[in-house]
Design an enzyme around this catalytic site. Structure first.
Site: not given
Lengths: 640, 255
Positions: A44, A46, A268, A332, A443
């Site tokens: 991914g 990282a 979330h 959130r 990200l």
């Protein structure tokens, strides 16, 4: 074995920490770099960034992914954007402010010096990605555009439509593929890591299973980097991709890597509620919808009329009522808990009573349908595709869902776990988000770890291994690890039970969601700690895995992952039970203010809780890394 | 609702495949297509039969892992929709649904509905990148990119690499995928230094694996992200230009 939790971050002014570290670290000269073999697990953000950057430096890299291509990793699904302290908007942003917002947003449970470094390198990430050709949104003059995101008062979020994660991953993937073409990275697709191999307490390799042929393979290296993502799928239903799992991290934990803050999970608030028992995953709708949508439920729990027929006075806009200052824009964790309260008290809407309304009629009246369409058209379309209801005509139904894991493998300032030579990057580690992650920061962290942190820090470990060859795969430690993986595979195939793996995963998810989800209490957690081992016992004896090892066998892939989720789930509950406070995503009902807000206990719990494995069926041992706040003042968050 | 599925079963690339028919009762119209297959698998396992192998991951249309031929259409009947975003309400009570893997010589079947799409990675490996080693990048705003250019690059970059374009094409051509990847990089200023070399490398690697494009346009219709075939024209034009611009190659590598 006793674990020492030393962060190893240089002291002195926080602004100089990273520079000091980089200067003090021994370097590996270019001729020696090519003698070191590094294993990168996961591709991914990282993993791909790390593998590409390390190969560019001259190391020999092997990269592993269980997908058919590195580009499938779940980083690809991130919608919103990536933060960076560029201050391109001239609105008062700075490295210090990004650092401050992140520590505060994490409810003061992250390590200050790691977060400061993250904020520092955030600016390099944007430069790097633009150089790779990532098509970030632009202003008409050709310069980069920014937008604002939750938890910040400045515009520092860079984005590529609603597909920022996709574009950043494709950038890292292209850099990785360039190295594959050059022969500096060997890529192993369809290879799932099932064990970390250690010798004399150091990581020296991994065992993988080829998902196409079933072959169990050994790979040796001087260091192992786990970039294997988060564990929200322990809840069964989450916004994570179907294959996201904790197995690599968990196997590392069983080999001595401490697991930190497992109970810090993020829920979330704006996801589409489940429609039936067979729902396989939940879909996230961007948080930005709360800018114009109003959240409500009918006042009368027995009111089953369609939303449009419920007259204004009979609606309860509960966020606006409870939090007049922030209204529908509370953070959130707070929005999520408020929705849960309504559903739990029987006010939920939809056929299953498992959602709350997010209503755009007022916004359409105020702005006109065209403006609303321009702002949210793609999201409305996505919602309609899934539910067959048009948000222009009838309010959306939303409900919170597990989304991200702040907890993960404990790492020091160099991203090394408690096992020398074993590193954890990105969501797989615990380091930067404390008890709650801000939007557009995942990200940033994945790429920071991969592009700009590990290329420096890994050298400090490797420089101690100069002149040493990697442990050969003929060493007995590899044979032993391979034998244990093989016997595990045989065990599942010979269980001959009656229920599918998914059946048990769903049951596990229900226990976790009910007792260790958005709100936790002692009674529920203790109940879960009793129930989980029982269900796991049933699972291990009665699960049915058909087929064989030597071909594609998706049940066999899943069964080991679910087995690890069981053990993780129990640890999450123990961690949540021991943490007698509420902070960020961890809300203990016993610890709230009179207004129902989270109440931290900084006197007793301002530490990282890192758990040491002590064998199957034995409770892990807790170690503490005290957190010191020299720069950010500890305050209670308030959104009234 | 009740449906009948005819689903392709195949042990591996070397074995012969066959259709298997299953009656599926009490399916919810709100289910996604892949959840319907989850239910089928659950029932097969309970009955002691091996489940149908199929690929999927994000189930929100962005990772490109899933992909099925549904009644002969790549990703099924809904426009600009990946298989994972297709819902059962698009079908009617009593329908018979035929489910096959991607069919293309470049994509051997690994099992049942799973194919090997590694040639797509080979095209990227050949040149689908901008060489920019970590650390050396200038400040991001030193390279202004006109909004129209950036938007066009993003239109191309939206490709999810699922392979539907190849599966839908009667020639099994890889033009839509390759051109989308190429156009993204060839459009932006950062990609200019390697533009002509990239074009040759990507196109020739593509041709080593995939069939030729004869402008059917099926790929655009099947694409879950609505990538335009205009990018194929763009790639063809750049390929011709590249043959002229790569002067060092004229008379040498390509006589």
């Amino acid at each position: 074995m006793s674990i020492q939790l030393e962060s190893g971050a240089p002291g002195g002014p926080i602004q100089d920490s990273w520079d000091t570290y980089r200067f003090d670290t021994a370097l590996v000269n270019p001729n020696n770099k090519r003698r070191f073999e590094l294993l990168v697990v996961g591709t991914g953000l990282a993993g791909a960034a790390a593998a590409a950057s390390l190969a560019q430096l001259g190391y020999q890299v092997k990269a592993f992914t269980f997908h058919d291509s590195p580009r499938r990793a779940h980083s690809i699904a991130a919608q919103g954007g990536i933060n960076a302290a560029k201050n391109y908007k001239n609105d008062g942003d700075s490295v210090y402010r990004l650092f401050y917002d992140t520590v505060k947003g994490g409810d003061f449970r992250a390590r200050e010096r790691n977060v400061y470094r993250l904020a520092q390198v955030s600016v390099n990430i944007i430069d790097q990605c633009v150089a790779q050709g990532v098509p970030f949104a632009r202003e008409y003059g050709g310069l980069l555009d920014n937008r604002s995101f939750g938890g910040a008062q400045v515009s520092r979020t860079f984005y590529a439509r609603g597909q920022t994660g996709q574009q950043l991953l494709l950038g890292a993937y292209s850099a990785l593929m360039e190295q594959v073409a050059k022969g500096t990275v060997t890529l192993f697709p369809k290879a799932e890591m099932l064990d970390v191999v250690t010798k004399d307490g150091r990581a020296c390799g991994i065992i993988t299973r080829n998902l196409q042929t079933g072959s169990i393979e050994s790979h040796s290296g001087h260091a192992v980097l786990l970039c294997t993502g988060g564990y929200s799928n322990v809840f069964y239903l989450s916004t994570n991709a179907m294959n996201c799992n904790v197995t690599a991290a968990w196997r590392a934990h069983r080999k001595g890597a401490a697991f930190a803050n497992p109970c810090f999970t993020q829920i979330h608030p704006t996801c589409i509620p489940a429609s039936d028992e067979f729902q396989s995953k939940l879909t996230l709708m961007s948080e930005s919808l709360r800018n114009d949508g109003r959240i409500w439920v009918p006042r009368d729990p027995d009111d089953k009329r369609p939303a449009r027929q419920v007259p204004e006075p009979e609606r309860d806009y509960f966020l606006e009522r409870r939090y007049p200052a922030f209204g529908n824009l509370v953070p959130r964790d707070i929005a999520s808990r408020a929705a849960k309260r309504e559903v739990d008290s029987g006010h939920g809407v939809g056929q299953l009573g498992n959602g709350v309304y997010l209503d755009f009629s007022e916004a359409i009246g105020r702005l006109g349908e065209a403006v609303v369409r321009e702002r949210y058209g793609n999201l409305f379309e996505m919602y309609e595709r899934i539910t067959d209801e048009s948000p222009y005509q009838t309010p959306m139904r939303i409900y919170p869902a597990p989304h991200y894991a702040m907890g993960g493998l404990w790492v020091d300032y160099s991203l090394m776990t408690t096992v020398p030579g074993l590193y954890a990057l990105g969501e797989a580690n615990f380091s930067d988000h404390g008890a709650n992650r801000l939007g557009a920061s995942a990200l940033m962290q994945g790429l920071a770890d991969g592009y700009f942190v590990i290329p420096y820090t890994v050298g400090s470990y490797l420089s101690t291994l100069l002149g040493q060859a990697a442990v050969p795969t003929t060493d007995p430690v590899f044979a032993e690890a391979r034998a244990s993986v093989t016997s595990e595979v045989d065990r599942w195939l010979s269980t001959k039970g009656t229920h599918s793996v998914d059946h048990y995963h769903r049951e596990l998810g229900k226990i976790m969601w009910e007792n260790c989800g958005m709100a936790r209490n002692r009674v529920g957690l203790e109940k879960a700690i009793t129930e989980l081992p029982q269900l796991r016992e049933d699972f291990r004896n009665n699960v049915r895995v058909l087929g064989q090892n030597e071909s594609v066998n998706q049940s066999l892939e899943k069964v080991a992952r679910v087995d690890d989720f069981f053990e993780l789930g129990e640890l999450m509950c123990r961690d949540a039970l021991h943490r007698e406070e509420s902070c960020g995503g961890h809300f203990r009902e016993e610890h709230q203010t009179d207004e129902g807000e989270a109440k931290r206990d900084d006197e007793h719990f301002a530490y990282v809780g890192a758990w040491e494995w002590s064998g199957h069926g034995e409770p892990q041992v807790l170690h503490q890394e005290p957190l010191e706040f020299d720069y950010v003042k500890l305050t209670q968050r308030s959104y009234k | 609702m009740n449906v009948t599925v005819r689903v392709w079963r195949q042990e591996d690339a070397g074995s012969a495949g066959r259709f298997e028919t299953h009656q599926l009762d009490d399916i919810s119209a709100d289910m996604s297509f892949l959840e319907m297959l989850d239910v089928l698998n659950e029932r097969l396992i309970e009955a002691g039969r091996e489940p149908v192998a199929f690929d999927s991951d994000c189930r929100e249309g962005i990772c490109g892992t899933c992909g099925l031929m549904i009644n002969g259409q790549a990703h099924g009947p809904a426009e600009a929709t990946a298989t994972c975003q297709l819902h059962m309400r698009k079908f009617s009570e009593g329908d018979t649904i035929t489910i096959e893997p991607w069919r293309a010589a470049a994509f051997p079947i690994m099992r049942d509905l799973i194919v090997d799409r590694s040639p797509l990675d080979a095209v990227i490996e050949a040149g689908g990148f901008i060489s920019a080693d970590t650390g050396g990048a200038p400040d991001a705003n030193l390279i202004p990119v006109p909004k129209t250019v950036s938007d066009a690059a993003m239109d191309a970059a939206a490709c999810i690499g699922c392979g539907a374009c190849v599966a839908a094409c009667p020639n099994s051509a890889g033009q839509l995928f390759t051109s989308a990847k190429l156009a993204h990089l060839n459009l932006v200023p950062q990609g200019q230094a390697q533009r002509w070399e990239r074009t040759i490398d990507m196109v020739e690697t593509m041709e080593a694996f995939f069939g030729s494009c004869t402008n059917y346009g099926e790929c655009e219709k099947a694409c879950p992200k609505g990538i335009s075939i205009d990018f194929i024209a763009y790639m063809n034009r750049d390929f011709v230009k590249a043959k002229m611009k790569n002067r060092k190659l004229i008379g040498q590598k390509f006589p």
